[in-house]
Scaffold this motif. Structure first.
Motif, short mmCIF file in Angstrom:
data_model
loop_
_atom_site.label_atom_id
_atom_site.label_comp_id
_atom_site.label_asym_id
_atom_site.label_seq_id
_atom_site.Cartn_x
_atom_site.Cartn_y
_atom_site.Cartn_z
N LYS A 141 15.61 25.96 71.08
CA LYS A 141 16.13 25.92 69.71
C LYS A 141 14.98 25.89 68.70
CE LYS A 141 18.29 23.16 66.28
NZ LYS A 141 18.40 21.78 65.84
N ASP A 142 14.02 24.99 68.92
CA ASP A 142 12.89 24.90 67.98
C ASP A 142 12.11 26.22 67.94
OD1 ASP A 142 13.59 22.32 67.38
OD2 ASP A 142 12.20 21.41 68.80
N SER A 143 11.95 26.82 69.11
CA SER A 143 11.21 28.09 69.17
C SER A 143 11.92 29.14 68.33
CB SER A 143 11.10 28.59 70.61
OG SER A 143 10.44 27.63 71.39
N MET A 144 13.24 29.16 68.45
CA MET A 144 14.00 30.17 67.71
C MET A 144 14.00 29.88 66.20
SD MET A 144 14.96 32.64 69.44
CE MET A 144 14.62 33.04 71.14
N VAL A 145 13.98 28.60 65.88
CA VAL A 145 13.91 28.23 64.45
C VAL A 145 12.56 28.72 63.87
CG1 VAL A 145 13.73 26.26 62.85
CG2 VAL A 145 15.53 26.29 64.59
N VAL A 146 11.50 28.54 64.65
CA VAL A 146 10.19 29.04 64.21
C VAL A 146 10.25 30.57 64.10
CG1 VAL A 146 7.74 29.24 64.80
CG2 VAL A 146 8.94 27.09 65.24
N ALA A 147 10.84 31.20 65.11
CA ALA A 147 10.92 32.68 65.11
C ALA A 147 11.64 33.17 63.86
CB ALA A 147 11.64 33.16 66.36
N ASN A 148 12.67 32.44 63.46
CA ASN A 148 13.42 32.81 62.25
C ASN A 148 12.49 32.84 61.03
OD1 ASN A 148 15.93 33.34 60.91
ND2 ASN A 148 15.81 31.28 60.08
N CYS A 149 11.64 31.82 60.92
CA CYS A 149 10.69 31.77 59.79
C CYS A 149 9.69 32.91 59.89
CB CYS A 149 9.91 30.45 59.79
SG CYS A 149 10.93 28.99 59.64
N GLY A 178 6.56 18.11 61.74
CA GLY A 178 7.60 18.17 62.76
C GLY A 178 8.85 18.94 62.37
N VAL A 179 8.87 19.55 61.23
CA VAL A 179 10.08 20.30 60.81
C VAL A 179 9.82 21.80 61.03
CG1 VAL A 179 11.76 20.72 58.98
CG2 VAL A 179 10.58 18.52 59.12
N TYR A 180 10.38 22.29 62.12
CA TYR A 180 10.07 23.66 62.54
C TYR A 180 10.61 24.72 61.58
CZ TYR A 180 8.62 21.30 66.73
OH TYR A 180 7.97 20.47 67.59
N SER A 181 11.64 24.36 60.85
CA SER A 181 12.20 25.33 59.92
C SER A 181 11.34 25.50 58.67
CB SER A 181 13.61 24.91 59.52
OG SER A 181 13.56 23.61 58.98
N THR A 182 10.19 24.80 58.65
CA THR A 182 9.25 25.00 57.53
C THR A 182 7.99 25.70 58.03
OG1 THR A 182 8.20 22.84 57.81
CG2 THR A 182 10.12 22.90 56.36
N SER A 183 8.14 26.53 59.05
CA SER A 183 6.97 27.20 59.64
C SER A 183 6.42 28.30 58.74
CB SER A 183 7.35 27.81 60.99
OG SER A 183 7.72 26.80 61.89
N VAL A 184 5.13 28.25 58.56
CA VAL A 184 4.45 29.20 57.66
C VAL A 184 3.40 29.96 58.47
CG1 VAL A 184 2.93 29.34 55.64
CG2 VAL A 184 4.82 27.71 55.65
N LEU A 185 3.38 31.26 58.32
CA LEU A 185 2.41 32.10 59.04
C LEU A 185 1.12 32.19 58.23
CD1 LEU A 185 1.92 34.01 61.47
CD2 LEU A 185 2.91 35.85 60.09
N ILE A 232 4.36 40.83 69.79
CA ILE A 232 3.51 39.63 69.87
C ILE A 232 4.36 38.37 69.73
CG2 ILE A 232 1.66 38.34 68.70
CD1 ILE A 232 0.46 41.12 67.90
N LEU A 233 5.29 38.40 68.79
CA LEU A 233 6.18 37.24 68.60
C LEU A 233 6.99 36.98 69.87
CD1 LEU A 233 7.51 35.04 66.84
CD2 LEU A 233 9.05 36.80 65.94
N ALA A 234 7.46 38.05 70.50
CA ALA A 234 8.26 37.89 71.72
C ALA A 234 7.43 37.23 72.83
CB ALA A 234 8.79 39.25 72.17
N TYR A 235 6.16 37.65 72.97
CA TYR A 235 5.31 37.01 74.00
C TYR A 235 5.12 35.53 73.66
CZ TYR A 235 3.99 41.75 75.51
OH TYR A 235 4.02 43.04 75.97
N ASN A 236 4.94 35.24 72.37
CA ASN A 236 4.77 33.85 71.97
C ASN A 236 6.00 33.03 72.31
OD1 ASN A 236 2.31 32.84 70.27
ND2 ASN A 236 2.54 35.01 69.78
#
Ligand SMILES: Nc1ncnc2c1ncn2[C@@H]1O[C@H](COP(=O)(O)OP(=O)(O)OP(=O)(O)O)[C@@H](O)[C@H]1O
Length: 559
Positions: A141-149, A178-185, A232-236
């Protein structure tokens, strides 16, 4: 044979700028350099504040002749100014986007050394830090939340004709702890403007990126592509969810990694199911769709981000337990995203994940030794031209805002009709993509410019980067000198997250350095021209290579 002398001290970082040093920006603001918390190949990362304000920001500082920060500054000025991002958000009717914006940039002189700086917002922690604290994995779930960002961030970059080329946990920062939905590239040191992309591999560029994550386009030597970012995102995602990748142990042999990825991709979705056992069908289906979309997209084409956003939303919903798990992991078509699912995705913004305390296992220690290597930065015509077009001189004591120079960085966009023509070309089958493609497009204009620039640089001694490099074997003058990856002992103290060891790495003469430049060779073994050319400098093995897939040594996580 006499024993080899121990290598001398091998390289120095940019001078350490003391906390409290004030920089007068061209915008009439004064920024105060704070503590240093990370250090790169030649650069340093500090906190900073604006005079009279308490809000902490981050300042990246590198010698003005250094390349990676220059590349970043160019990207920030072209596409990551606050007003540009705000306009985009308004147009797209979105509240937030996982990208940093440029606060300020320019030059200053410190102890007679001209330095480049860039200020961006400060974030709470890196995703890599969270992953490590979580035992090397993230939940699906967290991984997908990051992927969404990240998909949102990539969409912006792609719409701006840029490919990021180095998505990985170390380059993703969390706005809130710790809030994955705030992921910044972050980290645009490898970002590439795609407008001049030609589907033509160049061996010099082969495997560019972070080896275990980089795209098959990059492995074969193509410039970064939009579809490559998705791959690349998919491998991550596989790495984050399973804690490993099938080619992790092959990391030191990029050709073997490439081969393993080709086999993996050719065997989808079965190969994916083998590595992601017991994950919800929507999760494996989502990653499978990412590969599928990436493989079916033409090299120069944009990716169908809407489709990806939908499958990611479905995967978040499923991984959150909102929908019962399916018994099979073959779902290729994403489920229609329900309003409820959408609300749950939105709710994730306020979700407060709790990173578990890290318990380091033996297998994890082993894994550390095979972490991604530092991105190998390879020159592009665009980089070369950017360097030539961005003047690096400034009046003593006066600080020049590179945004002023932006006008000189006029993108040579391909025309709409040219893009449409490219789009209308027949799409290759996925398997074709994995082979080597050819094109006869010539780069003689760029080559001429590069040659001229080297001639100019070879006579410009003032542009030396502060590096001290010793010959590894004094008995053989022609032998390649050793280059240390060890950080300067002058670095600020504190716990370092990675060891920084690295030993000696043989310096190969850069292939493109003209004979005239070789004559200008400095006694260190790196010519002044090479030092003055960020792209040449990137080719020097070891200069940018630190363990753990990054050139940055993290002194401590900013609090
Ligand atoms: N804005 C920021 N806020 C908080 N931490 C940051 C910020 N920028 C960078 N860092 C920290 O510094 C590390 C390195 O940053 P970044 O990747 O941008 O630098 P780099 O010199 O290009 O390094 P590398 O080559 O290792 O990726 C990040 O992983 C993060 O831990």
């Amino acid at each position: 044979m006499p024993p080899k002398k121990p290598a001398k001290k091998l390289h120095e970082l940019a001078p350490e700028v003391k906390a409290g040093f004030k920089i007068d920006d061209i915008s009439k603001r004064t920024y105060i350099v704070g503590k240093q918390f990370a250090t790169g190949g030649f650069g340093r990362i500090h906190t900073c504040t604006e005079q009279g304000k308490s809000q902490e920001m981050v300042m990246k500082i590198e010698p003005s002749t250094n390349g990676p920060l220059l590349t970043e500054v160019v990207v920030f000025n072209r596409i990551l100014k606050k007003e540009m991002i705000d306009t985009y958000k308004k147009d797209k009717k979105i509240q937030w986007i996982g990208l940093p914006h440029l606060i300020a940039n320019g030059y200053f002189t410190y102890n007679s050394e001209k330095m480049r700086y860039m200020i961006i917002p400060k974030y709470a922690m890196s995703l890599e830090g969270a992953r490590e604290a979580n035992g090397g994995k993230l939940s699906a779930k967290d991984s997908m939340v990051v992927a969404n960002c990240i998909i949102g961030a990539l969409e912006y970059l792609h719409d701006s004709d840029y490919a990021h080329a180095d998505v990985k946990a170390a380059n993703i920062l969390l706005e809130k702890q710790g809030v994955y939905s705030t992921s910044v590239l972050v980290d645009f040191g490898l970002a590439h403007r795609t407008t001049n992309n030609v589907d033509k591999p160049d061996k010099k560029r082969a495997h560019n990126g972070t080896c275990i994550f980089t795209s098959t386009d990059a492995h074969r030597g193509n410039n970064p592509s939009f579809r490559g970012d998705v791959e690349i995102l998919a491998y991550n995602l596989i790495m984050w969810i399973s804690g490993t990748l099938p080619w992790l142990a092959l990391e030191s042999s990029p050709d073997k990694v490439f081969e393993a990825k080709q086999k993996f991709v050719a065997g989808l979705p079965g190969t994916l199911q083998n590595v992601l056992t017991s994950q919800p069908a929507a999760v494996t289906g989502c990653i499978s769709t990412m590969f599928d979309v990436s493989m079916k997209t033409q090299y120069k084409d944009k990716v169908d981000m809407e489709k990806l956003k939908k499958v990611v939303a479905g995967a978040i919903q499923s991984a959150s337990g909102a929908v019962p798990k399916e018994s099979k992991t073959t779902a290729k078509t994403p489920k229609k995203v329900t309003r409820k699912a959408k609300e749950e995705v939105e709710d994730d913004v306020d979700d407060e994940p709790k990173p578990k305390k890290k318990v380091e296992t033996k297998s994890e220690k082993t894994k550390k030794t095979v972490r991604p290597k530092t991105p190998k930065r390879i020159e592009t015509e665009e980089d070369e031209e950017d360097e030539m077009e961005l003047p690096t001189s400034s009046t003593n004591g006066k600080y020049k805002d590179e945004s002023d120079e932006e006008e000189e960085l006029i993108p040579r966009s391909t025309t709409r009709s040219a893009r449409a023509a490219a789009r209308s070309q027949p799409r290759p089958q996925p398997s074709i993509r994995l082979g080597v493609t050819t094109s006869t497009a010539s780069s003689s204009r760029a080559a001429r410019k590069i040659e001229q620039k080297y001639k100019r640089l070879s006579t410009n001694k003032s542009s030396l980067v502060p590096v001290s490099i010793a010959d590894s074997d004094d008995d053989d003058d022609d032998a390649p000198p050793a280059v240390s990856t060890e950080p300067s002992t002058s670095s600020a103290g504190g716990t370092k997250r990675s060891s920084g060891g690295g030993g000696e790495i043989a310096l190969k003469t850069p292939a493109l350095v003209a004979p005239a430049i070789k004559k200008a060779k400095y006694k260190s073994g790196i010519s002044s021209a090479t030092k003055a050319s960020p792209t040449e400098l990137r080719r020097v093995p070891g200069v940018r290579n630190f363990p753990k897939g990054r050139r940055t040594m993290l002194i401590k996580e900013v609090k």
